[in-house]
Design a protein around this motif. Sequence first.
Motif, PDB file in Angstrom:
ATOM      1  N   GLY A  91       0.858  -1.168  -0.044  1.00 11.17           N
ATOM      2  CA  GLY A  91       0.041  -0.156   0.041  1.00 11.17           C
ATOM      3  C   GLY A  91       0.793   1.266  -0.072  1.00 11.17           C
ATOM      4  O   GLY A  91       0.321   2.527   0.433  1.00 11.17           O
ATOM      5  N   SER A  92       2.170   1.195  -0.323  1.00  9.88           N
ATOM      6  CA  SER A  92       3.009   2.319  -0.281  1.00  9.88           C
ATOM      7  C   SER A  92       4.384   1.971  -1.148  1.00  9.88           C
ATOM      8  O   SER A  92       4.610   0.756  -1.642  1.00  9.88           O
ATOM      9  CB  SER A  92       3.376   2.406   1.091  1.00  9.88           C
ATOM     10  OG  SER A  92       4.499   3.446   1.038  1.00  9.88           O
ATOM     11  N   ASN A  93       4.966   2.941  -1.736  1.00  8.51           N
ATOM     12  CA  ASN A  93       6.214   2.757  -2.422  1.00  8.51           C
ATOM     13  C   ASN A  93       7.251   3.306  -1.542  1.00  8.51           C
ATOM     14  O   ASN A  93       8.495   3.611  -1.966  1.00  8.51           O
ATOM     15  CB  ASN A  93       5.970   3.439  -3.719  1.00  8.51           C
ATOM     16  CG  ASN A  93       6.036   4.871  -3.828  1.00  8.51           C
ATOM     17  OD1 ASN A  93       5.879   5.376  -2.637  1.00  8.51           O
ATOM     18  ND2 ASN A  93       6.344   5.509  -4.735  1.00  8.51           N
ATOM     19  N   ALA A  94       7.289   3.527  -0.557  1.00 10.25           N
ATOM     20  CA  ALA A  94       8.194   4.288   0.641  1.00 10.25           C
ATOM     21  C   ALA A  94       9.519   3.406   0.648  1.00 10.25           C
ATOM     22  O   ALA A  94      10.656   3.893   0.935  1.00 10.25           O
ATOM     23  CB  ALA A  94       7.666   4.553   1.916  1.00 10.25           C
ATOM     24  N   ALA A  95       9.218   1.962   0.537  1.00 11.12           N
ATOM     25  CA  ALA A  95      10.359   1.191   1.053  1.00 11.12           C
ATOM     26  C   ALA A  95      10.105  -0.259   0.100  1.00 11.12           C
ATOM     27  O   ALA A  95       9.116  -0.874   0.388  1.00 11.12           O
ATOM     28  CB  ALA A  95      10.707   0.842   2.645  1.00 11.12           C
ATOM     29  N   LEU A  96      11.015  -0.057  -0.757  1.00 11.75           N
ATOM     30  CA  LEU A  96      10.842  -1.624  -1.838  1.00 11.75           C
ATOM     31  C   LEU A  96      11.874  -2.129  -1.968  1.00 11.75           C
ATOM     32  O   LEU A  96      12.134  -3.118  -2.760  1.00 11.75           O
ATOM     33  CB  LEU A  96      10.221  -1.006  -3.188  1.00 11.75           C
ATOM     34  CG  LEU A  96       9.003  -0.352  -3.230  1.00 11.75           C
ATOM     35  CD1 LEU A  96       8.669   0.282  -4.531  1.00 11.75           C
ATOM     36  CD2 LEU A  96       7.853  -1.127  -2.827  1.00 11.75           C
ATOM     37  N   GLY A  97      12.940  -2.117  -1.152  1.00 15.76           N
ATOM     38  CA  GLY A  97      14.140  -3.005  -1.010  1.00 15.76           C
ATOM     39  C   GLY A  97      14.935  -2.615  -1.956  1.00 15.76           C
ATOM     40  O   GLY A  97      15.703  -3.361  -2.960  1.00 15.76           O
ATOM     41  N   THR A  98      15.290  -1.244  -2.331  1.00 20.08           N
ATOM     42  CA  THR A  98      16.167  -0.700  -3.266  1.00 20.08           C
ATOM     43  C   THR A  98      17.342  -0.609  -3.147  1.00 20.08           C
ATOM     44  O   THR A  98      17.823  -0.821  -1.807  1.00 20.08           O
ATOM     45  CB  THR A  98      15.538   0.819  -3.697  1.00 20.08           C
ATOM     46  OG1 THR A  98      15.700   1.527  -2.557  1.00 20.08           O
ATOM     47  CG2 THR A  98      14.295   0.765  -4.333  1.00 20.08           C
ATOM     48  N   ASN A  99      18.182  -0.703  -4.011  1.00 11.74           N
ATOM     49  CA  ASN A  99      19.564  -0.486  -3.965  1.00 11.74           C
ATOM     50  C   ASN A  99      20.051   0.975  -3.865  1.00 11.74           C
ATOM     51  O   ASN A  99      19.316   1.969  -4.181  1.00 11.74           O
ATOM     52  CB  ASN A  99      20.409  -1.115  -4.943  1.00 11.74           C
ATOM     53  CG  ASN A  99      19.977  -2.633  -5.088  1.00 11.74           C
ATOM     54  OD1 ASN A  99      19.304  -2.755  -6.264  1.00 11.74           O
ATOM     55  ND2 ASN A  99      20.130  -3.390  -4.237  1.00 11.74           N
ATOM     56  N   GLY A 100      21.443   1.094  -3.291  1.00  9.78           N
ATOM     57  CA  GLY A 100      21.862   2.674  -3.209  1.00  9.78           C
ATOM     58  C   GLY A 100      23.232   2.807  -2.619  1.00  9.78           C
ATOM     59  O   GLY A 100      23.853   1.874  -2.190  1.00  9.78           O
ATOM     60  N   PHE A 101      23.752   3.928  -2.697  1.00 11.57           N
ATOM     61  CA  PHE A 101      25.214   4.443  -2.043  1.00 11.57           C
ATOM     62  C   PHE A 101      24.835   5.714  -1.562  1.00 11.57           C
ATOM     63  O   PHE A 101      23.776   6.226  -1.450  1.00 11.57           O
ATOM     64  CB  PHE A 101      26.026   4.401  -3.231  1.00 11.57           C
ATOM     65  CG  PHE A 101      25.714   5.494  -4.462  1.00 11.57           C
ATOM     66  CD1 PHE A 101      26.083   6.607  -4.644  1.00 11.57           C
ATOM     67  CD2 PHE A 101      24.939   4.828  -5.609  1.00 11.57           C
ATOM     68  CE1 PHE A 101      25.541   7.634  -5.404  1.00 11.57           C
ATOM     69  CE2 PHE A 101      24.651   5.576  -6.675  1.00 11.57           C
ATOM     70  CZ  PHE A 101      25.013   6.934  -6.720  1.00 11.57           C
ATOM     71  N   GLY A 102      26.031   6.019  -0.782  1.00  5.88           N
ATOM     72  CA  GLY A 102      25.978   7.285  -0.125  1.00  5.88           C
ATOM     73  C   GLY A 102      24.947   7.189   1.276  1.00  5.88           C
ATOM     74  O   GLY A 102      25.016   6.227   2.112  1.00  5.88           O
ATOM     75  N   GLU A 103      23.766   8.274   1.325  1.00  2.23           N
ATOM     76  CA  GLU A 103      22.963   8.082   2.433  1.00  2.23           C
ATOM     77  C   GLU A 103      22.047   6.920   2.348  1.00  2.23           C
ATOM     78  O   GLU A 103      21.306   6.393   3.376  1.00  2.23           O
ATOM     79  CB  GLU A 103      22.147   9.345   2.466  1.00  2.23           C
ATOM     80  CG  GLU A 103      21.201   9.507   1.148  1.00  2.23           C
ATOM     81  CD  GLU A 103      20.555  10.766   1.193  1.00  2.23           C
ATOM     82  OE1 GLU A 103      19.285  10.734   1.796  1.00  2.23           O
ATOM     83  OE2 GLU A 103      20.962  11.836   0.841  1.00  2.23           O
TER      84      GLU A 103
END
Length: 231
Positions: free
Chosen positions: A110-122
Motif C-alpha cells: 500500500g506504499s512505495n516508501a520502501a521497496l528493497g531498493t539499492n543505493g549508495f551514499g545516504e
Amino acid sequence: MKKYVAEFIGTCVLTLFGCGSAVAANTLLGKSNVVVPLGFSTLLIAFAFGLSIVAMAYSIGNISGCHINPAVSLGMLVSGRMDVKDFVGYIVAQFLGGILGAALLCVILGSNAALGTNGFGEASAMGISAGIAFLVEVILTFVFVLAILGVTSKPENSSVAGLVIGLSLTLIHIMGIPFTGTSVNPARSFGPALMSGFGSLPLSQVWVFILAPLVGGALAALCYNFLSKED
C-alpha cells in the motif's frame, strides 16, 4: 515465446519475494522490542533471494535456463551459449518482470516508501561512494556469474545447479547488503527504483546497479572463456 514468459515470471517472483522479504524483515525487526543484530536481518534477506532462485531454477530452469537476470544473460551471450535474438528477448522479459514484481509489492504494501531498493551514499548502510558501489557490484556479479557459468557447463550438474546458484546468490547478498543492498541484477534493481517514483533517490542512483552488474557479468564470461579454453 515460452522461454521469454518463463523469464518474465521468474524475474517477477525474484523481485517480489526477495525485495518483499527485505521490507518485511526490516519492518518486523524495527517494530520488535528486542534488540536484534543487523546481521540477522541480512541473513534473512540473503536467504530470501537465494531460495527464490532455487525455487525458480527447479520450476523454469528446463524452459529458459532460469537466467532471470540481465547480467547472467549477458554472460551467456559473451560465452557463446546464447544468440543475440534470445538475449534481447530475455532482457525485455526480465525488466518487465522486475517492474511487475515491484508493482505487486507496492500494491501489497500500500506504499512505495520502501521497496528493497539499492543505493549508495545516504542510501547505503556503509555510506559508500558511487565509485565504491560500482566496484562492489562488479565484483559481486563477477563471482555470481562465474559460478553460474561453471556449474552449468556440464549436463551432469543439472540436478544440483539450482541449489549451487541459489547458495551462491545467498553468499553474494551476505557480503553485499551492508554496502549496496546487493543488486547483481539490473532488472531486480530497476523495477523497485522505478516504482519509487520519478525524482526519487533510488531512481537517480539506479544507473550504478544497471551498468555495474552488466560489466561484472561480461568480465566473468571473458574470464571463464579464458580459463576453460583448451591449450
